[in-house]
Design a protein around this motif. Structure first.
Motif: not given
Length: 185
Positions: A116-122, A124-125, A128, A155, A185
Motif C-alpha cells: 500500500s502507499a503507507a507500506q511504501t512510506d514505511v 522509505r522511513e 532513513e 526498494s 506497516a
C-alpha cells in the motif's frame, strides 16, 4: 568446483540438513570424484553458504566441492543435474577454491507482497532511520535487537520488496525483517 544451484519448490520446504543430505546423495549417484576428509568417519569435502529459512526459495545457492580428480566444470554440471531432483538443479559450475560461507557478506532477497502507499512510506522511513528493531524467539526467550546496520538497500518494485541484508558471521534473516516490517506497516 563452485556450484551455483537453485532451491525452489518443493525443495524450499526441506530443512537445511536435509538439503545437505540430498546434495551428498546427488554427488554419490552422479559418481563425482569428490574428496573425503581423513579419519575414522570420512565426510565429503563440501562447503555451503548460510542456510535459508524454511519455505524461502533461492536461485543462487552456492556450494564448493573439493575434488580428488580433475573434472571439467561442464562435466560436473552435466552429471550433477542428471541426478538432481526438481527444484535443486545447478545453474553453473566454475573452477574455484572459494568457501561460499566465508566469502558471503550480504544476500539479496525478494518478498512478493502487494504494498500500500503507507507500506511504501514505511519502507522509505526504514532506510532513513538510524535504528530498526526486530523481535524474535530464541531458545525459550524473546530477543529484541537493533539490526539497522545489517540492512543494505531496500526498494519496492516488481510487485514486492527487494532487500539487501547482511549474511555471513553477522546476518539478518529475511523472514525476521519482514515480520518487523509488517508490524510497522
Amino acid at each position: 568446483i563452485l556450484l551455483k544451484h537453485n532451491k525452489l519448490y518443493p525443495v524450499s520446504f526441506m530443512a537445511h540438513l536435509d538439503v545437505l543430505r540430498a546434495v551428498t546423495r546427488i554427488i554419490r549417484r552422479a559418481a563425482l570424484p569428490v574428496a573425503f576428509s581423513q579419519g575414522y568417519s570420512p565426510h565429503m569435502k563440501l562447503f555451503f553458504n548460510q542456510p535459508l529459512p524454511l519455505a524461502v526459495e533461492s536461485r543462487a545457492e552456492y556450494l564448493s566441492v573439493e575434488l580428488e580428480e580433475d573434472i571439467s566444470p561442464e562435466e560436473f554440471l552435466r552429471r550433477y543435474n542428471g541426478e538432481a531432483p526438481v527444484g535443486m538443479e545447478a545453474v553453473s559450475a566454475t573452477e574455484s577454491d572459494v568457501n561460499p560461507a566465508s566469502e558471503t557478506d550480504s544476500a539479496l532477497y525478494f518478498a512478493k507482497i502487494r504494498l500500500s502507499a503507507a507500506q511504501t512510506d514505511v519502507l522509505r522511513e526504514i532506510t532513513e532511520k538510524k535504528e530498526f528493531f526486530v523481535t524474535y524467539a530464541q531458545k525459550d526467550k524473546t530477543v529484541t535487537k537493533d539490526v539497522r546496520d545489517q540492512i543494505g538497500d531496500l526498494s519496492a518494485g516488481d510487485g514486492g520488496i527487494y532487500m539487501k541484508l547482511a549474511a555471513g558471521n553477522v546476518n539478518l534473516r529475511a523472514d525476521r525483517f519482514m515480520n518487523a516490517f509488517c508490524e510497522m506497516a
